[in-house]
Design a protein around this motif. Structure first.
Motif, mmCIF file in Angstrom:
data_model
loop_
_atom_site.group_PDB
_atom_site.id
_atom_site.type_symbol
_atom_site.label_atom_id
_atom_site.label_comp_id
_atom_site.label_asym_id
_atom_site.label_seq_id
_atom_site.Cartn_x
_atom_site.Cartn_y
_atom_site.Cartn_z
ATOM 1 N N GLY A 184 61.504 12.819 7.928
ATOM 2 C CA GLY A 184 60.449 13.060 6.833
ATOM 3 C C GLY A 184 59.322 13.408 7.250
ATOM 4 N N ASN A 185 58.786 13.153 8.355
ATOM 5 C CA ASN A 185 57.617 13.507 9.064
ATOM 6 C C ASN A 185 57.783 14.779 9.617
ATOM 7 N N PRO A 186 56.848 15.809 8.943
ATOM 8 C CA PRO A 186 56.816 17.304 9.396
ATOM 9 C C PRO A 186 55.875 17.430 10.509
ATOM 10 N N LYS A 187 55.281 16.595 11.184
ATOM 11 C CA LYS A 187 54.471 16.702 12.362
ATOM 12 C C LYS A 187 55.201 17.382 13.556
ATOM 13 N N ALA A 188 54.825 18.381 14.215
ATOM 14 C CA ALA A 188 55.538 19.042 15.143
ATOM 15 C C ALA A 188 55.314 17.983 16.578
ATOM 16 N N SER A 189 56.635 17.766 17.131
ATOM 17 C CA SER A 189 56.882 16.968 18.274
ATOM 18 C C SER A 189 56.562 17.833 19.457
ATOM 19 N N PRO A 190 56.360 17.218 20.519
ATOM 20 C CA PRO A 190 56.064 18.062 21.943
ATOM 21 C C PRO A 190 57.292 18.827 22.178
ATOM 22 N N ALA A 191 58.710 18.529 21.839
ATOM 23 C CA ALA A 191 59.668 19.436 21.871
ATOM 24 C C ALA A 191 59.538 20.668 20.993
ATOM 25 N N ASP A 192 59.151 20.298 19.860
ATOM 26 C CA ASP A 192 58.802 21.608 18.816
ATOM 27 C C ASP A 192 57.864 22.475 19.560
ATOM 28 N N LEU A 193 56.844 22.153 19.969
ATOM 29 C CA LEU A 193 55.877 22.930 20.396
ATOM 30 C C LEU A 193 56.318 23.735 21.672
ATOM 31 N N ASP A 194 56.825 22.995 22.695
ATOM 32 C CA ASP A 194 57.600 23.741 23.690
ATOM 33 C C ASP A 194 58.459 24.977 23.383
#
Length: 145
Positions: A99-109
């Motif tokens: 439910g949390n849409p904050k980008a993870s480090p994997a998303d940013l990578d």
């Protein structure tokens, strides 16, 4: 005797409101409106929108289904299928079942890798959108790229 593989590309349809198509995708809100139902998924899913030069949606692809916490995305697969769809650029959308849409480090990578591949191919990544509970995060809007 040998066999030669024939590549077949097929399309299916998704019903959407008329006002969401046949106009340029100029905001992440439009993409969220198309795929907000992903917020109810229990597994991470990755959808890729294929856009024409006017930024109108040509097609979309369910590119990956993962677990509750991650989905494996291969940039080569995403861009290969976008080329088959004759896309000019693309938008990647995926959900966070937490439910949390904050980008993870994997998303940013992954977003960085997709940007780099897109530059090489001349097929720009327009946005990387993460859908959460009744909200979303747009990496383009957040000026990550």
């Amino acid at each position: 005797m040998a066999y030669l593989k024939e590549l077949k590309v097929t399309f299916t349809r998704k019903r959407v409101d008329d006002d969401l198509l046949n106009k340029p995708v100029d905001s992440p809100e439009q993409v969220y409106a198309l795929f907000k139902d992903m917020q109810n998924e229990t597994k991470e899913k990755v959808v890729v929108l294929h856009l024409n030069p006017q930024l109108e949606v040509l097609s979309y692809e369910l590119a990956a289904i993962g677990t509750g916490t991650q989905a494996l995305i291969d940039p080569v697969e995403l861009y290969r299928n976008a080329m088959l769809a004759r896309a000019h650029s693309l938008i990647v959308v995926h959900n966070h079942p937490s439910g949390n849409p904050k980008a993870s480090p994997a998303d940013l990578d992954m977003a960085k890798r997709l940007l780099d591949v897109g530059k090489l191919l001349g097929m720009e990544l327009q946005d990387f959108i993460i859908i959460g509970d009744d909200t979303y995060t747009s990496l383009r809007q957040d000026k990550v790229f």
